[in-house]
Design a protein around this motif. Structure first.
Motif, PDB file in Angstrom:
ATOM      1  N   UNK A   1       0.862  -1.186   0.000  1.00  0.00           N
ATOM      2  CA  UNK A   1       0.000   0.000   0.000  1.00  0.00           C
ATOM      3  C   UNK A   1       0.894   1.230   0.000  1.00  0.00           C
ATOM      4  N   UNK A   2       0.519   2.232  -0.796  1.00  0.00           N
ATOM      5  CA  UNK A   2       1.330   3.433  -0.992  1.00  0.00           C
ATOM      6  C   UNK A   2       0.923   4.558  -0.042  1.00  0.00           C
ATOM      7  N   UNK A   3       1.944   5.242   0.476  1.00  0.00           N
ATOM      8  CA  UNK A   3       1.748   6.407   1.345  1.00  0.00           C
ATOM      9  C   UNK A   3       2.778   7.463   0.982  1.00  0.00           C
ATOM     10  N   UNK A   4       2.679   8.616   1.622  1.00  0.00           N
ATOM     11  CA  UNK A   4       3.723   9.629   1.466  1.00  0.00           C
ATOM     12  C   UNK A   4       5.017   9.070   2.067  1.00  0.00           C
ATOM     13  N   UNK A   5       6.144   9.663   1.718  1.00  0.00           N
ATOM     14  CA  UNK A   5       7.444   9.187   2.214  1.00  0.00           C
ATOM     15  C   UNK A   5       7.488   9.184   3.743  1.00  0.00           C
ATOM     16  N   UNK A   6       6.969  10.244   4.367  1.00  0.00           N
ATOM     17  CA  UNK A   6       6.988  10.345   5.828  1.00  0.00           C
ATOM     18  C   UNK A   6       6.127   9.251   6.464  1.00  0.00           C
ATOM     19  N   UNK A   7       4.940   9.074   5.924  1.00  0.00           N
ATOM     20  CA  UNK A   7       4.026   8.051   6.461  1.00  0.00           C
ATOM     21  C   UNK A   7       4.597   6.660   6.188  1.00  0.00           C
ATOM     22  N   UNK A   8       5.208   6.466   5.029  1.00  0.00           N
ATOM     23  CA  UNK A   8       5.828   5.171   4.708  1.00  0.00           C
ATOM     24  C   UNK A   8       6.839   4.803   5.784  1.00  0.00           C
ATOM     25  N   UNK A   9       7.717   5.720   6.121  1.00  0.00           N
ATOM     26  CA  UNK A   9       8.744   5.440   7.139  1.00  0.00           C
ATOM     27  C   UNK A   9       8.109   5.114   8.490  1.00  0.00           C
ATOM     28  N   UNK A  10       7.078   5.872   8.858  1.00  0.00           N
ATOM     29  CA  UNK A  10       6.371   5.652  10.126  1.00  0.00           C
ATOM     30  C   UNK A  10       5.732   4.258  10.157  1.00  0.00           C
ATOM     31  N   UNK A  11       5.041   3.884   9.062  1.00  0.00           N
ATOM     32  CA  UNK A  11       4.325   2.611   9.030  1.00  0.00           C
ATOM     33  C   UNK A  11       5.273   1.413   8.923  1.00  0.00           C
ATOM     34  N   UNK A  12       6.406   1.573   8.249  1.00  0.00           N
ATOM     35  CA  UNK A  12       7.374   0.469   8.197  1.00  0.00           C
ATOM     36  C   UNK A  12       7.778   0.102   9.625  1.00  0.00           C
ATOM     37  N   UNK A  13       8.005   1.107  10.454  1.00  0.00           N
ATOM     38  CA  UNK A  13       8.353   0.850  11.864  1.00  0.00           C
ATOM     39  C   UNK A  13       7.164   0.274  12.624  1.00  0.00           C
ATOM     40  N   UNK A  14       6.002   0.929  12.487  1.00  0.00           N
ATOM     41  CA  UNK A  14       4.811   0.518  13.242  1.00  0.00           C
ATOM     42  C   UNK A  14       4.381  -0.913  12.898  1.00  0.00           C
ATOM     43  N   UNK A  15       4.514  -1.300  11.626  1.00  0.00           N
ATOM     44  CA  UNK A  15       4.072  -2.629  11.190  1.00  0.00           C
ATOM     45  C   UNK A  15       5.189  -3.668  11.316  1.00  0.00           C
ATOM     46  N   UNK A  16       6.388  -3.258  11.754  1.00  0.00           N
ATOM     47  CA  UNK A  16       7.567  -4.136  11.728  1.00  0.00           C
ATOM     48  C   UNK A  16       7.713  -4.741  10.335  1.00  0.00           C
ATOM     49  N   UNK A  17       7.693  -3.875   9.342  1.00  0.00           N
ATOM     50  CA  UNK A  17       7.659  -4.302   7.948  1.00  0.00           C
ATOM     51  C   UNK A  17       8.856  -3.758   7.186  1.00  0.00           C
ATOM     52  N   UNK A  18       8.674  -3.567   5.889  1.00  0.00           N
ATOM     53  CA  UNK A  18       9.751  -3.098   5.026  1.00  0.00           C
ATOM     54  C   UNK A  18       9.159  -2.402   3.808  1.00  0.00           C
ATOM     55  N   UNK A  19      10.051  -1.925   2.940  1.00  0.00           N
ATOM     56  CA  UNK A  19       9.570  -1.393   1.669  1.00  0.00           C
ATOM     57  C   UNK A  19       8.974  -2.555   0.877  1.00  0.00           C
ATOM     58  N   UNK A  20       8.283  -2.235  -0.177  1.00  0.00           N
ATOM     59  CA  UNK A  20       7.559  -3.227  -0.977  1.00  0.00           C
ATOM     60  C   UNK A  20       8.213  -3.347  -2.345  1.00  0.00           C
ATOM     61  N   UNK A  21       8.364  -4.571  -2.791  1.00  0.00           N
ATOM     62  CA  UNK A  21       8.956  -4.819  -4.104  1.00  0.00           C
ATOM     63  C   UNK A  21       7.959  -5.539  -4.996  1.00  0.00           C
ATOM     64  N   UNK A  22       7.975  -5.141  -6.252  1.00  0.00           N
ATOM     65  CA  UNK A  22       7.174  -5.833  -7.254  1.00  0.00           C
ATOM     66  C   UNK A  22       8.039  -6.002  -8.498  1.00  0.00           C
TER      67      UNK A  22
END
Length: 107
Positions: free
Chosen positions: A47-68
């Protein structure tokens, strides 16, 4: 496994009446000229977000960037499988992503 993830993705998108799933081989949602969610060939949902929100959610979800198809998708967060147990919650993030792309200049 991919077919199972497709069913989950469709169920997720169906919880969001403002947009619909697109694609036959590449499965995604888009609005305002921008893709904002994607189901890749590995069966991963991003799921796509702004750069700031992306960084926040990667931490919050214990996740990573997304690759396709081997490429890192700009602004996308990989939605971990454990989050898919609560699709109502993930639908909130998908709606947030839709709202985000609607603020961008139309393509």
């Amino acid at each position: 496994m991919w077919e199972e993830k497709l069913k989950i993705y469709d169920e997720l998108v169906n919880k969001c009446p403002r947009f619909e799933r697109k694609g036959k081989s590449m499965i995604y949602t888009s609005a305002n000229g921008y893709m904002f969610s994607l189901l890749n060939k590995a069966g991963e949902i991003g799921i796509r977000f702004s750069k700031e929100v992306q960084e926040e959610y990667i931490k919050a979800f214990s996740s990573s960037t997304y690759k396709s198809y081997g490429a890192v998708m700009k602004g996308y967060v990989l939605i971990p499988d454990h989050m898919l147990e609560d699709l109502d919650n993930v639908a909130n993030y998908l709606n947030e992503s839709y709202d985000y792309v609607m603020t961008l200049n139309p393509k």
